[in-house]
Write a protein that holds these residues in place. Sequence first.
Motif, mmCIF file in Angstrom:
data_model
loop_
_atom_site.group_PDB
_atom_site.id
_atom_site.type_symbol
_atom_site.label_atom_id
_atom_site.label_comp_id
_atom_site.label_asym_id
_atom_site.label_seq_id
_atom_site.Cartn_x
_atom_site.Cartn_y
_atom_site.Cartn_z
ATOM 1 N N ILE A 1 0.830 -1.203 0.000
ATOM 2 C CA ILE A 1 0.000 0.000 0.000
ATOM 3 C C ILE A 1 0.869 1.260 0.000
ATOM 4 N N VAL B 1 -2.264 -7.228 -6.670
ATOM 5 C CA VAL B 1 -3.514 -6.492 -6.590
ATOM 6 C C VAL B 1 -3.357 -5.152 -5.877
ATOM 7 N N ILE B 2 -2.528 -5.098 -4.825
ATOM 8 C CA ILE B 2 -2.521 -3.885 -3.997
ATOM 9 C C ILE B 2 -1.934 -2.691 -4.749
ATOM 10 N N THR C 1 -4.193 -1.422 -7.539
ATOM 11 C CA THR C 1 -5.365 -0.598 -7.253
ATOM 12 C C THR C 1 -5.002 0.886 -7.273
ATOM 13 N N PHE C 2 -3.719 1.197 -7.019
ATOM 14 C CA PHE C 2 -3.320 2.605 -6.993
ATOM 15 C C PHE C 2 -2.775 3.097 -8.332
#
Lengths: 313, 327, 269
Positions: free
Chosen positions: C115, C206-207, C210-211
């Motif tokens: 993240i 995936v993380i 997403t950004f």
Amino acid sequence: MSAGAILPARGGLAPRLLDWMMRHPAMFTFLLVLPIVLWLGIVYIGSLIALLMQSFFSIDEFSGVVKHEFTLSTYAELLRPANFDIILRTVVMAAAVTLASAAIAFPIAYYAARYAKGKWKALFYIGIMLPLWSSYLVKVYAWKLVLAKEGILTWIFEKLHLMWLLDGLLALPVVGGNSLSVSYLGTFIVFIYIWLPYMIIPVQAALERVPGAMMEAASDLGATPGQSFRMVLFPLALPGIVAGSIFTFALTLGDYIIPQIIGSGRLFIGQAVYVQQGTAGNIPLAAAFTVVPIVIMGVYLWGARKMGAFDAL
Amino acid sequence: MTEAVSFRGVSRYFGSVRAVDGVDLDIRDGEFFAMLGPSGSGKTTCLRLIAGFEQPTAGDIKIYGEQAAGVPPYRRNVNTVFQSYALFPHMNVRDNVAFGLRVKGAGKPERHKAAEDALAMVELAGFGDRRAGELSGGQRQRVALARALVNKPKVLLLDEPLGALDLKLREQMQEELRSLQRALGLTFVFVTHDQDEALSMADRVAVFANGKMQQVGTAEDIYRRPNSRFVADFVGSSNVVPADFVGAGPHDRWASLRPEDIRLDPLGHEAVVTSRAFHGRVIKLGLKLGNQSLTALIPATETLPQPGDKVRVGWDRARVHVMGNGA
Amino acid sequence: MHSDTRTPLPLKIAAIGGLVFLLAPIALIFVYAFTTEEKSFQWPPPGLTLKWFGVTMGRADVWEALFLSLRVAAISTAIALVLGTMTAAAVARTRFFGRETISLLVILPIALPGIITGISLRSAFSLLDIPFSTWTIVLGHATFCIVVVYNNAVARFRRTSGALIEAAMDLGADGLQTFRLVILPNIGTALLAGGMLAFALSFDEVIVTTFTAGNQSTLPIWMLEELIRPRQRPVTNVVAMLVVLVTVFPILAAYWLTKEGEHTEGAEK
């Protein structure tokens, strides 16, 4: 034999360029690392620092606009009970997951490294690599299937007439819940499952590197099998466990998908960052939250380096 | 006559370490030249300077009269037999040997023929299809030799090529290398830390220490007339004593007296035996002559003195070599 | 290894129990792909059907997500192979100022929680005025894929003796020839392994995605949306099974490759 001692330079730009680089190895090294330094060292680290700098700003509570003045008030906000609970919850979960992973991984790694032969060795290899390589989301999804109230785990407990046990676990305060898929217990199990291979592999590698002669030497010197394990094998495997724990601990600290899909709905650090930077629009608080795992992992890595864990990777 | 290799004031520094420090050196065309010295003496760096793996920090290197400083290794008509052999693990023996011809653009039939010939020369005919990993140490060494010689280099460099072989094989290879060099008339530059190897094989020997060349000369020169305490001690062992002690000169000069040149002599000086070791053909005696300790090698056929015995020893004045005072 | 081959029973039970724990959930995916139940995760399945395979095949959004994932993984892997090998060559072969820093720099994107990398890159893209596209996803993935190629390559470079490169040059090979004829064949399998890992890592990520993705969906993003807001559970079941199948093959291939290696290693002893 008629050729001279020094051959003529080859024509063309590339050979000449390579000749030049041979004579300037420092320049060559510089060119090799240049793209990495530009991308990771400047763009990536730059934006990382820019993000972290944000944590020293604060947000105006009325207008919701970021005030670009140095302040520690955002960090103070982390200590508010609601936020501090998030940090505490995440760290406790990461620690619990790490300890449980080590406990579950050790026998698997030990068996695979020292006893498994032939077909069993192959099975263990696949058994460890398949979950490691399988899609993260598919694995999480599989656990949604397993843990669902109408799912296979409940069915197994029913068939074994152990429903009282499952109900008892779910009735526990804090960790329990309506069903496993909406409890901390469920989150805990899924975290262990997802990160377990990251623990098994370094431990197995560390165990495989222990020469058989060393165990023989230990027993030759009079150690019982228990003593050999405790005084020779375990200390030698420890760097592997520490290396594995880096993964399990760090990955749990930063994850925000698992608790979102399987859990009680209370936030973990990753989710808090996501919410703060997204819907809440509080970038300074999001940045302050990201500093927490960085600091924790910094301390952790420093300690792990002291224990020689990096050699076991 | 052009020198095969000539160094003028060559230095190579690694940071503050002077690996090679102001070396002047001439290697003659067609000679078997050995560079002898302990590890870290600069002998290997000198070899690497000739090969082109290192470039001099200062000074001038010529190979057959041509300026070599700044020229990369692949443009030097000089080949190396590496200490570790450095055979390419992903190629068979034939492709290893043919590598030099391949990168210079030789066609497949031509280079395979040349590789087979080179393999035959080192008595490995028919080994072309094997992998380097399937060969013994001695065989790998021969492949490395064939791989270098197939390119018909002007100078062949050998970096401790026999170091990894056991004693019997090493002695055999020493002879083979020597006769190969004679047959080809090629300039061989051979690096070793083994003084026996250097003395027995080379036409001339250069002794290195601390990045400097200490002495250069024929094997006999080096052995009989060492010019410094270091050379006297490193090449063979020697009793280095004040010159006046052996009656060969003033007190401020040092003299070298080889242990094998000391003999039992009823008319000689009285000495006390301090130790004795049996070495087969000879015995090694530790002697105390006044305050001076000496080592002597005497034939094992003589009556054997025991530690504590008094003996009389003497030596031939012509065997005493007085060294420069810089020693 | 132990000369004593008798295995303590509790150890055996714990190890095999662990193996069941690791494999059973994945096996379950295969059963659910055939279930007739549409609304819940009921076990045992009330009935079995092949119907959902056809439905999934007809879904354009699944195909689009799959192709985007494959494209992103392929390009990111290619970038990671080039940059990772270059960096590994510099770090393994030479000592220079900042060498330690570079090995740390390469590990950072994967050591830090995804993240953080995601948000940082997102802010970097907006700062540099780069609009979101397939390329921003690729840049994000390449950033954390470099480390696996780097790790594999650096280990192999260290084991490949420097004398081999010197030998090639000594025999007349210039830089390009040395790379093509000696370096590449020696690090080839390490690059293959690193490349496969990088591909898998990117395919599954995936993380960070997403950004760094705009409104495009990679397969994991598609999965995530289905997990959070299930629209058609049976289709998700089928996609999950197909994803497992796709990942099984490289693992089996890698296993057979390494097994071959063990045999030759054993033969040399």
